[in-house]
Design a protein around this motif. Structure first.
Motif, mmCIF file in Angstrom:
data_model
loop_
_atom_site.group_PDB
_atom_site.id
_atom_site.type_symbol
_atom_site.label_atom_id
_atom_site.label_comp_id
_atom_site.label_asym_id
_atom_site.label_seq_id
_atom_site.Cartn_x
_atom_site.Cartn_y
_atom_site.Cartn_z
ATOM 1 N N UNK A 179 22.287 47.631 65.617
ATOM 2 C CA UNK A 179 22.410 48.025 64.216
ATOM 3 C C UNK A 179 21.951 49.459 63.997
ATOM 4 N N UNK A 180 21.042 49.927 64.826
ATOM 5 C CA UNK A 180 20.526 51.287 64.716
ATOM 6 C C UNK A 180 21.498 52.321 65.295
ATOM 7 N N UNK A 181 22.443 51.852 66.128
ATOM 8 C CA UNK A 181 23.354 52.779 66.813
ATOM 9 C C UNK A 181 24.755 52.825 66.213
ATOM 10 N N UNK A 182 25.119 51.830 65.419
ATOM 11 C CA UNK A 182 26.486 51.745 64.892
ATOM 12 C C UNK A 182 26.458 51.955 63.382
ATOM 13 N N UNK A 183 27.402 52.733 62.879
ATOM 14 C CA UNK A 183 27.514 52.963 61.448
ATOM 15 C C UNK A 183 27.504 51.624 60.711
ATOM 16 N N UNK A 184 26.597 51.470 59.775
ATOM 17 C CA UNK A 184 26.372 50.166 59.149
ATOM 18 C C UNK A 184 27.579 49.663 58.372
ATOM 19 N N UNK A 185 28.387 50.572 57.827
ATOM 20 C CA UNK A 185 29.569 50.131 57.080
ATOM 21 C C UNK A 185 30.525 49.345 57.965
ATOM 22 N N UNK A 186 30.657 49.781 59.230
ATOM 23 C CA UNK A 186 31.548 49.097 60.150
ATOM 24 C C UNK A 186 30.833 47.974 60.888
ATOM 25 N N UNK A 187 29.556 48.168 61.188
ATOM 26 C CA UNK A 187 28.807 47.195 61.990
ATOM 27 C C UNK A 187 28.867 45.798 61.377
ATOM 28 N N UNK A 188 28.564 45.689 60.099
ATOM 29 C CA UNK A 188 28.524 44.362 59.489
ATOM 30 C C UNK A 188 29.925 43.809 59.249
ATOM 31 N N UNK A 189 30.925 44.673 59.150
ATOM 32 C CA UNK A 189 32.302 44.195 59.092
ATOM 33 C C UNK A 189 32.739 43.599 60.429
ATOM 34 N N UNK A 190 32.203 44.154 61.515
ATOM 35 C CA UNK A 190 32.602 43.675 62.842
ATOM 36 C C UNK A 190 32.162 42.242 63.117
ATOM 37 N N UNK A 191 31.152 41.759 62.402
ATOM 38 C CA UNK A 191 30.768 40.348 62.559
ATOM 39 C C UNK A 191 31.920 39.434 62.154
ATOM 40 N N UNK A 192 32.752 39.902 61.247
ATOM 41 C CA UNK A 192 33.886 39.114 60.770
ATOM 42 C C UNK A 192 35.176 39.503 61.491
ATOM 43 N N UNK A 193 35.389 40.821 61.662
ATOM 44 C CA UNK A 193 36.646 41.295 62.225
ATOM 45 C C UNK A 193 36.672 41.260 63.752
ATOM 46 N N UNK A 194 35.520 41.508 64.381
ATOM 47 C CA UNK A 194 35.461 41.572 65.844
ATOM 48 C C UNK A 194 34.245 40.833 66.392
ATOM 49 N N UNK A 195 34.164 39.534 66.127
ATOM 50 C CA UNK A 195 32.956 38.790 66.525
ATOM 51 C C UNK A 195 32.694 38.819 68.026
ATOM 52 N N UNK A 196 33.742 38.806 68.836
ATOM 53 C CA UNK A 196 33.542 38.813 70.283
ATOM 54 C C UNK A 196 32.906 40.128 70.744
#
Length: 375
Positions: A179-196
């Motif tokens: 979470x500290x390394x990835x832009x937060x706007x995309x990071x939390x979206x990736x839990x839904x869009x790119x869970x793997x």
């Protein structure tokens, strides 16, 4: 009873100390002090229920600008150890080679930014988890930060002749690291869009973590105080301390599905997980105590400790009978501490109360009262 956060303080949990040079520090005196407390720690760790009091000596300078200077850091911490002996407690303080939360981030090409008077921050972020996974990460020990931390451990061990307890450095959980390394706007979206991809990033981070912490474990040897960092720690405790503050950003279901497996993987080689989060994580306490191999959980329980501290409701019922230690940090006057301990305690639970009393006399009164309440 006043329980409010003082926003004028740079560190609400800090204690003012005088630095001591290693050659001026009485190693034998602290060894004897630590040895006296170890029996209490051992009995508590093996028991099913009980209480310990830990008067934490957190030095503001060590957790900000002076963390990058190993000489100054050691002198500040030796001053804290010496001062701690005047405060009645059951758990001894320890040395910590702290160097910020970007240690594992260094494997992905990030370096530290040292703003004047501040703790370090990392110098950028990835735009997505996919971008992070495409980076050719190096072993932590080959990076400037990784090398410096190991050099710091070696310096601490050498200057104290390996006689004082020393913890692991603070490197955070896989969730916090990514979470500290990835832009937060995309990071939390990736839990839904790119869970793997989230699973892959957490697993990769956990593996890097394990390799690096095993090096620290071998270096420190018998002097190792566990679980480390902000937790009450001892040579006879076990587990790996992890800050998992971004838990508050996830639903219970998402946290259990994504973050918990990586936390277990990272901590299993070191005796199990030890959880910390700032803020109010009370809504997830039932899930925390069920984490496979969990040994301890840490939280703030007064607003003077954290403006969004945990309410005490339900913690005794949740932790009693589990064998999981609750490490409760309580900054405040004696009446605040007493009230919070009464609300937190229940026979059958294992409780460590971290206090921050201003004077040895106040600490002695609080110590006695805590042990009276938790009989």
């Amino acid at each position: 009873m006043k329980d409010t956060f003082d926003f004028s303080l740079p560190d609400s949990q800090a204690t003012a100390v005088e630095p001591i040079k290693p050659e001026k520090f009485d190693l034998e005196a602290y060894q004897a002090y630590e040895q006296e407390l170890l029996t209490r720690c051992k009995n508590f760790w093996k028991s099913d229920s009980g209480v310990l009091v830990y008067r934490r000596m957190r030095v503001q300078e060590v957790f900000s600008y002076d963390s990058k200077d190993m000489k100054k850091s050691l002198e500040w911490q030796l001053g804290a150890l010496w001062k701690s002996m005047a405060f009645r407690a059951d758990v001894p303080n320890f040395l910590e080679p702290w160097y910020g939360l970007g240690t594992i981030a260094s494997t992905f090409g990030f370096d530290y930014v040292w703003n004047e008077g501040q703790a370090p921050a990392i110098n950028g972020h990835f735009d997505s988890v996919e971008q992070l996974l495409n980076y050719d990460a190096k072993p932590v020990e080959t990076t400037p930060i990784g090398k410096h931390t190991l050099d710091m451990i070696d310096y601490f061990l050498t200057r104290t002749r390996e006689k004082l307890p020393i913890s692991y450095s603070d490197v955070q959980s896989p969730l916090n690291i990514v979470a500290n390394m990835v832009d937060s706007n995309q990071f939390y979206m990736d839990f839904i869009l790119n869970p793997e991809l989230i699973h892959q990033a957490f697993d990769r981070t956990a593996a890097l973590f394990v390799d690096y912490m095993k090096i620290q474990q071998r270096m420190i040897g018998d002097a190792l105080a566990k679980p480390g960092h902000g937790f009450a720690s001892s040579r006879c405790f076990d587990g790996m301390g992890m800050s998992d503050d971004n838990i508050v950003m996830l639903s219970n279901e998402m946290y259990n599905e994504f973050a918990v497996p990586a936390l277990i993987k990272a901590c299993a080689p070191f005796g199990g997980g030890v959880f910390h989060s700032c803020g109010d994580w009370s809504g997830k306490k039932e899930d925390i105590v069920k984490i496979d191999g969990i040994r301890m959980a840490d939280g703030a329980f007064s607003k003077a400790t954290d403006p969004n501290a945990n309410p005490t409701d339900g913690f005794a019922d949740t932790f009693a009978g589990t064998g999981v230690v609750l490490n409760a940090r309580i900054v405040g006057t004696p009446d605040v501490v007493e009230e919070k301990v009464r609300e937190l305690w229940k026979p059958g639970m294992k409780l460590i109360v971290a206090t921050y009393c201003d004077t040895p006399e106040e600490q002695s009164r609080v110590y006695q009262k805590i042990h009276e309440i938790c009989r």
